[in-house]
Design a protein around this motif. Structure first.
Motif, short mmCIF file in Angstrom:
data_model
loop_
_atom_site.label_atom_id
_atom_site.label_comp_id
_atom_site.label_asym_id
_atom_site.label_seq_id
_atom_site.Cartn_x
_atom_site.Cartn_y
_atom_site.Cartn_z
N VAL A 142 0.88 -1.16 0.00
CA VAL A 142 0.00 0.00 0.00
C VAL A 142 0.92 1.22 0.00
CG1 VAL A 142 -1.77 1.26 1.28
CG2 VAL A 142 -1.81 -1.25 1.25
N VAL A 143 0.90 1.96 -1.11
CA VAL A 143 1.77 3.12 -1.24
C VAL A 143 0.91 4.36 -0.99
CG1 VAL A 143 3.31 4.41 -2.76
CG2 VAL A 143 3.22 1.91 -2.91
N VAL A 144 1.26 5.09 0.07
CA VAL A 144 0.40 6.17 0.55
C VAL A 144 1.02 7.54 0.27
CG1 VAL A 144 -0.86 7.07 2.57
CG2 VAL A 144 -0.33 4.62 2.43
N TYR A 145 0.17 8.48 -0.19
CA TYR A 145 0.57 9.88 -0.24
C TYR A 145 -0.54 10.69 0.43
CZ TYR A 145 -2.66 10.43 -4.15
OH TYR A 145 -3.80 10.45 -4.92
N ASP A 146 -0.29 11.99 0.58
CA ASP A 146 -1.24 12.90 1.21
C ASP A 146 -1.78 13.80 0.10
OD1 ASP A 146 -2.19 15.29 2.37
OD2 ASP A 146 -0.56 15.45 3.82
N ILE A 147 -3.10 13.85 -0.09
CA ILE A 147 -3.66 14.61 -1.23
C ILE A 147 -3.35 16.11 -1.16
CG2 ILE A 147 -5.56 12.95 -1.60
CD1 ILE A 147 -7.38 15.45 -0.61
N THR A 148 -2.87 16.59 -0.02
CA THR A 148 -2.52 18.02 0.09
C THR A 148 -1.03 18.25 -0.23
OG1 THR A 148 -1.84 18.06 2.44
CG2 THR A 148 -4.21 18.23 1.97
N ILE B 67 3.18 -8.85 -6.91
CA ILE B 67 2.72 -8.10 -5.74
C ILE B 67 1.49 -7.24 -6.09
CG2 ILE B 67 4.25 -6.10 -6.10
CD1 ILE B 67 4.74 -6.16 -3.01
N ILE B 68 0.52 -7.21 -5.22
CA ILE B 68 -0.68 -6.39 -5.42
C ILE B 68 -0.34 -4.99 -4.91
CG2 ILE B 68 -3.09 -6.04 -4.73
CD1 ILE B 68 -3.02 -9.18 -4.09
N MET B 69 -0.46 -3.99 -5.78
CA MET B 69 -0.10 -2.63 -5.37
C MET B 69 -1.32 -1.72 -5.34
SD MET B 69 3.61 -1.75 -6.91
CE MET B 69 3.26 -1.87 -8.63
N VAL B 70 -1.44 -1.01 -4.23
CA VAL B 70 -2.55 -0.07 -4.08
C VAL B 70 -1.97 1.32 -3.85
CG1 VAL B 70 -4.65 0.49 -2.80
CG2 VAL B 70 -3.93 -1.90 -3.00
N LEU B 71 -2.45 2.28 -4.63
CA LEU B 71 -2.07 3.68 -4.43
C LEU B 71 -3.16 4.33 -3.60
CD1 LEU B 71 -0.09 6.01 -5.21
CD2 LEU B 71 -1.62 6.47 -7.15
N VAL B 72 -2.76 4.86 -2.44
CA VAL B 72 -3.74 5.46 -1.54
C VAL B 72 -3.45 6.95 -1.36
CG1 VAL B 72 -4.52 5.55 0.88
CG2 VAL B 72 -4.31 3.34 -0.27
N GLU C 280 -8.86 6.88 -2.59
CA GLU C 280 -8.63 8.02 -1.69
C GLU C 280 -9.30 7.69 -0.36
OE1 GLU C 280 -9.72 11.76 -3.48
OE2 GLU C 280 -7.95 11.72 -4.78
N THR C 281 -8.59 7.96 0.72
CA THR C 281 -9.06 7.58 2.05
C THR C 281 -8.96 8.75 3.01
OG1 THR C 281 -6.82 6.97 2.77
CG2 THR C 281 -8.17 5.21 1.81
N SER C 282 -9.62 8.60 4.15
CA SER C 282 -9.35 9.46 5.29
C SER C 282 -9.28 8.58 6.54
CB SER C 282 -10.43 10.52 5.46
OG SER C 282 -10.28 11.16 6.72
N ALA C 283 -8.11 8.53 7.14
CA ALA C 283 -7.99 7.79 8.40
C ALA C 283 -8.77 8.52 9.48
CB ALA C 283 -6.52 7.64 8.79
N LYS C 284 -8.89 9.85 9.29
CA LYS C 284 -9.60 10.66 10.28
C LYS C 284 -11.09 10.33 10.33
CE LYS C 284 -10.11 15.42 11.87
NZ LYS C 284 -9.75 16.82 11.60
N ASN D 22 -11.53 0.54 5.09
CA ASN D 22 -11.74 -0.90 4.91
C ASN D 22 -11.63 -1.32 3.46
OD1 ASN D 22 -11.98 -1.33 7.60
ND2 ASN D 22 -14.12 -1.98 7.55
N GLN D 23 -12.05 -0.43 2.56
CA GLN D 23 -12.02 -0.74 1.13
C GLN D 23 -10.61 -1.08 0.65
OE1 GLN D 23 -14.12 1.22 2.54
NE2 GLN D 23 -16.03 1.35 1.41
N VAL D 24 -9.61 -0.40 1.22
CA VAL D 24 -8.22 -0.67 0.82
C VAL D 24 -7.92 -2.16 1.04
CG1 VAL D 24 -5.79 -0.25 1.40
CG2 VAL D 24 -7.42 1.66 1.35
N PHE D 25 -8.31 -2.66 2.20
CA PHE D 25 -7.99 -4.04 2.56
C PHE D 25 -8.90 -5.02 1.83
CE2 PHE D 25 -6.35 -1.14 5.67
CZ PHE D 25 -5.07 -1.63 5.89
N GLU D 26 -10.13 -4.60 1.58
CA GLU D 26 -11.05 -5.45 0.82
C GLU D 26 -10.58 -5.62 -0.62
OE1 GLU D 26 -14.81 -3.55 1.55
OE2 GLU D 26 -14.86 -4.35 3.60
N GLU D 27 -10.10 -4.53 -1.22
CA GLU D 27 -9.60 -4.60 -2.61
C GLU D 27 -8.41 -5.55 -2.70
OE1 GLU D 27 -10.84 -3.51 -5.42
OE2 GLU D 27 -12.55 -2.61 -4.40
#
Ligand code: GDP
Ligand code: MG
Length: 178
Positions: A89-95, A118-123, A153-157, A163-168
């Motif tokens: 899971v490769v994460v960036y911050d949309i800001t 490897i399954i790669m997800v851009l978050v 696109e997610t918000s941990a806040k 959950n969708q990240v892990f479901e995908e």
């Protein structure tokens, strides 16, 4: 002895990569504990947590999650975590455009040194800060498509799409052949 576990249950090593401060640890905490702690501490080295996810077909996936530190001084350790990982899971911050560039660095790194399947997800995390968005969804989506990645696109806040990240990922895990 495997008698307590169903034969179709899955186990998956997962690694989170991305710049420091993008919210990797908060994403994991949201997924594992259902919490958001705005005062969460900077990850040192890497931390490990596991969490199970029940799928619609009643398969149980046990995720073994490696949450890495984004700082440069730990970059040399990253292969220890992504080697043998079923998913990254490769994460960036949309800001933060800088964090999006850093995400692209991690994608290249995974393409060079990760497992070929490897399954790669851009978050794109911190979607709740959309008023301060500096990375467009379209740009990230196009980049993800070109690189054969799932994009979310997610918000941990707010817990949006966590959950969708892990479901995908779970959907894409190779199933044992009976
Ligand atoms: P890491 O270095 O990638 O593990 O980032 P952290 O999980 O430690 O988060 C860094 C900072 O971003 C912390 O102050 C968090 O409270 C904040 N943060 C994380 N996720 C979100 C989010 O979805 N929205 C907002 N607004 N802040 C977040
Ligand atoms: Mg962290």
């Amino acid at each position: 002895d495997n008698s307590a576990t169903d034969s179709k249950d899955l186990r998956a090593k997962l690694v989170l990569l991305g710049d420091s401060g993008v919210g990797k640890s908060c994403i994991v905490l949201r997924f594992v504990r259902g919490q958001f702690d705005p005062t969460s501490k900077v990850t040192v080295g890497a931390s490990f947590l596991s969490q199970t996810l029940a799928l619609e077909d009643s398969t149980i996936v046990k995720f073994e999650i490696w949450d890495t530190a984004g700082q440069e001084r730990y970059a040399a350790l990253a292969p220890l975590y992504y080697r043998g990982a079923a998913a990254a899971v490769v994460v960036y911050d949309i800001t933060s455009p800088e964090s999006f560039s850093k995400a692209q660095y991690w994608v290249k790194e995974l393409q060079k040194h990760g497992s070929p399947d490897i399954i790669m997800v851009l978050v794109g995390n911190k979607a709740d800060l959309h008023k301060n968005r500096h990375v467009s969804s379209q740009e990230a989506q196009e980049y993800a498509e070109k690189n054969n990645m799932v994009f979310i696109e997610t918000s941990a806040k707010t817990a949006d799409n966590i959950n969708q990240v892990f479901e995908e990922i779970a959907k894409r895990l190779p199933r044992p052949t009976a």
